[in-house]
Motif scaffolding. Structure first.
Motif, PDB file in Angstrom:
ATOM      1  N   GLN A   2       0.846  -1.184   0.000  1.00 13.72           N
ATOM      2  CA  GLN A   2       0.000   0.000   0.000  1.00 13.72           C
ATOM      3  C   GLN A   2       0.882   1.234   0.000  1.00 13.72           C
ATOM      4  O   GLN A   2       1.626   1.481   0.951  1.00 13.72           O
ATOM      5  CB  GLN A   2      -0.915  -0.018   1.220  1.00 13.72           C
ATOM      6  N   PHE A  89     -10.606  10.649   2.041  1.00 15.48           N
ATOM      7  CA  PHE A  89      -9.585   9.855   1.364  1.00 15.48           C
ATOM      8  C   PHE A  89      -8.445  10.748   0.904  1.00 15.48           C
ATOM      9  O   PHE A  89      -8.665  11.794   0.296  1.00 15.48           O
ATOM     10  CB  PHE A  89     -10.167   9.147   0.137  1.00 15.48           C
ATOM     11  N   LEU A 102      -5.032   7.652  -9.881  1.00 10.91           N
ATOM     12  CA  LEU A 102      -4.911   7.989  -8.480  1.00 10.91           C
ATOM     13  C   LEU A 102      -4.711   6.734  -7.649  1.00 10.91           C
ATOM     14  O   LEU A 102      -5.330   5.701  -7.894  1.00 10.91           O
ATOM     15  CB  LEU A 102      -6.163   8.727  -8.003  1.00 10.91           C
ATOM     16  N   PHE A 104      -5.154   5.621  -3.762  1.00 11.62           N
ATOM     17  CA  PHE A 104      -5.884   6.076  -2.588  1.00 11.62           C
ATOM     18  C   PHE A 104      -5.416   5.387  -1.313  1.00 11.62           C
ATOM     19  O   PHE A 104      -4.942   4.250  -1.327  1.00 11.62           O
ATOM     20  CB  PHE A 104      -7.378   5.769  -2.746  1.00 11.62           C
ATOM     21  N   GLY A 105      -5.609   6.095  -0.207  1.00 12.98           N
ATOM     22  CA  GLY A 105      -5.514   5.479   1.101  1.00 12.98           C
ATOM     23  C   GLY A 105      -6.842   4.826   1.445  1.00 12.98           C
ATOM     24  O   GLY A 105      -7.804   4.896   0.672  1.00 12.98           O
ATOM     25  N   GLU A 106      -6.925   4.219   2.641  1.00 12.95           N
ATOM     26  CA  GLU A 106      -8.134   3.495   3.025  1.00 12.95           C
ATOM     27  C   GLU A 106      -9.217   4.396   3.591  1.00 12.95           C
ATOM     28  O   GLU A 106     -10.336   3.948   3.812  1.00 12.95           O
ATOM     29  CB  GLU A 106      -7.799   2.393   4.024  1.00 12.95           C
ATOM     30  N   GLY A 107      -8.883   5.637   3.845  1.00 17.58           N
ATOM     31  CA  GLY A 107      -9.878   6.576   4.331  1.00 17.58           C
ATOM     32  C   GLY A 107      -9.897   6.715   5.840  1.00 17.58           C
ATOM     33  O   GLY A 107      -9.501   5.807   6.583  1.00 17.58           O
TER      34      GLY A 107
ATOM     35  N   TYR B  35     -12.587   2.680 -11.113  1.00 20.77           N
ATOM     36  CA  TYR B  35     -11.975   2.297  -9.855  1.00 20.77           C
ATOM     37  C   TYR B  35     -12.910   1.310  -9.158  1.00 20.77           C
ATOM     38  O   TYR B  35     -14.095   1.208  -9.469  1.00 20.77           O
ATOM     39  CB  TYR B  35     -11.782   3.513  -8.935  1.00 20.77           C
ATOM     40  N   ARG B  37     -13.804  -0.306  -5.065  1.00 23.51           N
ATOM     41  CA  ARG B  37     -13.569  -0.382  -3.621  1.00 23.51           C
ATOM     42  C   ARG B  37     -14.179  -1.674  -3.119  1.00 23.51           C
ATOM     43  O   ARG B  37     -15.385  -1.896  -3.240  1.00 23.51           O
ATOM     44  CB  ARG B  37     -14.168   0.819  -2.896  1.00 23.51           C
ATOM     45  N   LYS B  41     -12.216  -1.162   1.869  1.00 21.49           N
ATOM     46  CA  LYS B  41     -10.779  -0.884   1.824  1.00 21.49           C
ATOM     47  C   LYS B  41     -10.514   0.337   0.935  1.00 21.49           C
ATOM     48  O   LYS B  41     -11.411   1.142   0.691  1.00 21.49           O
ATOM     49  CB  LYS B  41     -10.045  -2.117   1.297  1.00 21.49           C
ATOM     50  N   GLU B  42      -9.273   0.458   0.483  1.00 21.20           N
ATOM     51  CA  GLU B  42      -8.955   1.618  -0.341  1.00 21.20           C
ATOM     52  C   GLU B  42      -9.600   1.494  -1.717  1.00 21.20           C
ATOM     53  O   GLU B  42      -9.945   0.407  -2.178  1.00 21.20           O
ATOM     54  CB  GLU B  42      -7.431   1.788  -0.485  1.00 21.20           C
ATOM     55  N   ILE B  43      -9.766   2.618  -2.372  1.00 20.25           N
ATOM     56  CA  ILE B  43     -10.295   2.659  -3.729  1.00 20.25           C
ATOM     57  C   ILE B  43      -9.137   2.357  -4.680  1.00 20.25           C
ATOM     58  O   ILE B  43      -8.111   3.038  -4.644  1.00 20.25           O
ATOM     59  CB  ILE B  43     -10.901   4.044  -4.023  1.00 20.25           C
ATOM     60  N   PHE B  45      -7.501   1.653  -8.529  1.00 16.43           N
ATOM     61  CA  PHE B  45      -7.561   1.963  -9.953  1.00 16.43           C
ATOM     62  C   PHE B  45      -7.722   0.686 -10.773  1.00 16.43           C
ATOM     63  O   PHE B  45      -7.076  -0.334 -10.500  1.00 16.43           O
ATOM     64  CB  PHE B  45      -6.273   2.679 -10.354  1.00 16.43           C
TER      65      PHE B  45
END
Lengths: 114, 117
Positions: A2, A89, A102, A104-107, B35, B37, B41-43, B45
């Motif tokens: 990650q 996020f 992009l 992304f992090g997990e939020g 994308y 999810r 968890k994270e989104i 690509f």
């Protein structure tokens, strides 16, 4: 692996106080960073962004800070309002090597209490 | 100006069936992204179109996923045959290149929640 991490799954603050959301990244090729806000059953909404050539960007109550040496960015919301309660996020892109996609992090779930 | 729209909002299918998701980007946006999810968890690509061409499909999980953008307008994402691990929320996003600045902010649709049972 990650590449963007938001280590706090949740944050609770009082209305009127400052909310600070944190994000760390590992890929040194990231050169553009964004914050998105997401309400339940909706898509992420763009909030604010910052280029790697800057260390701060401000838009109203929202300020994003970038520390490239630490590979860390943060979003400050002040004053916080109950309507700010949402999942936030952090996202990053490496435009030279990976185009505009992009990562992304997990939020982080932010709850602003009245 | 209308935002990014996605159809359907929810889909429940059985393992082995086929599902097609549709995305209509913001009018005039050349860039379209998919994308996903999974389980909160994270989104992640999946792929990127520039007009009708696939610019980057490195995020597609496997060959059960097929994305198209004929004519450079709306896009479809087909999953055939669907597996249990395909369950999640599929987001579409679009963006427009600003002269001299590259592609920046992406605008997301509300997503399609796919449940494979």
């Amino acid at each position: 692996d990650q590449q963007v991490k938001q280590n706090s799954p949740s944050l609770s603050v009082q209305e009127g106080r400052i909310s600070i959301l944190n994000c760390d990244y590992t890929n040194s090729m990231f050169d553009y960073f964004l914050w998105y806000k997401k309400y339940p059953a909706e898509g992420p909404t763009f909030l604010i962004s910052i280029s790697s050539i800057k260390d701060k960007n401000e838009d109203g109550r929202f300020t994003v800070f970038l520390n490239k040496s630490a590979k860390h960015l943060s979003l400050h919301i002040v004053p916080s309002q109950p309507g700010d309660s949402a999942v936030y996020f952090c996202a990053a892109s490496a435009r030279e090597t990976s185009g505009s996609r992009l990562t992304f992090g997990e939020g982080t779930q932010l709850t602003v209490n009245p | 100006e209308a935002g990014v729209t996605q159809f359907p909002s929810h889909s429940v299918i059985e393992k082995g069936q086929t599902v097609t998701l549709r995305c209509d980007p913001i009018s005039g946006h050349d860039n379209l992204y998919w994308y996903r999810r999974v389980m909160g968890k994270e989104i992640k690509f999946l792929l990127h179109f520039v007009k009708e061409s696939k610019q980057d499909e490195s995020g597609m999980p496997n060959n059960r996923f097929l994305a198209e953008r004929t004519g450079g307008t709306y896009s479809t994402l087909k999953v055939q045959p669907a597996e249990l691990e395909d369950s999640g929320v599929y987001f579409c996003a679009s963006s427009q290149r600003r002269p001299g600045q590259g592609t920046y902010e992406q605008y997301f649709g509300p997503g399609t929640r796919l449940t494979v049972t």
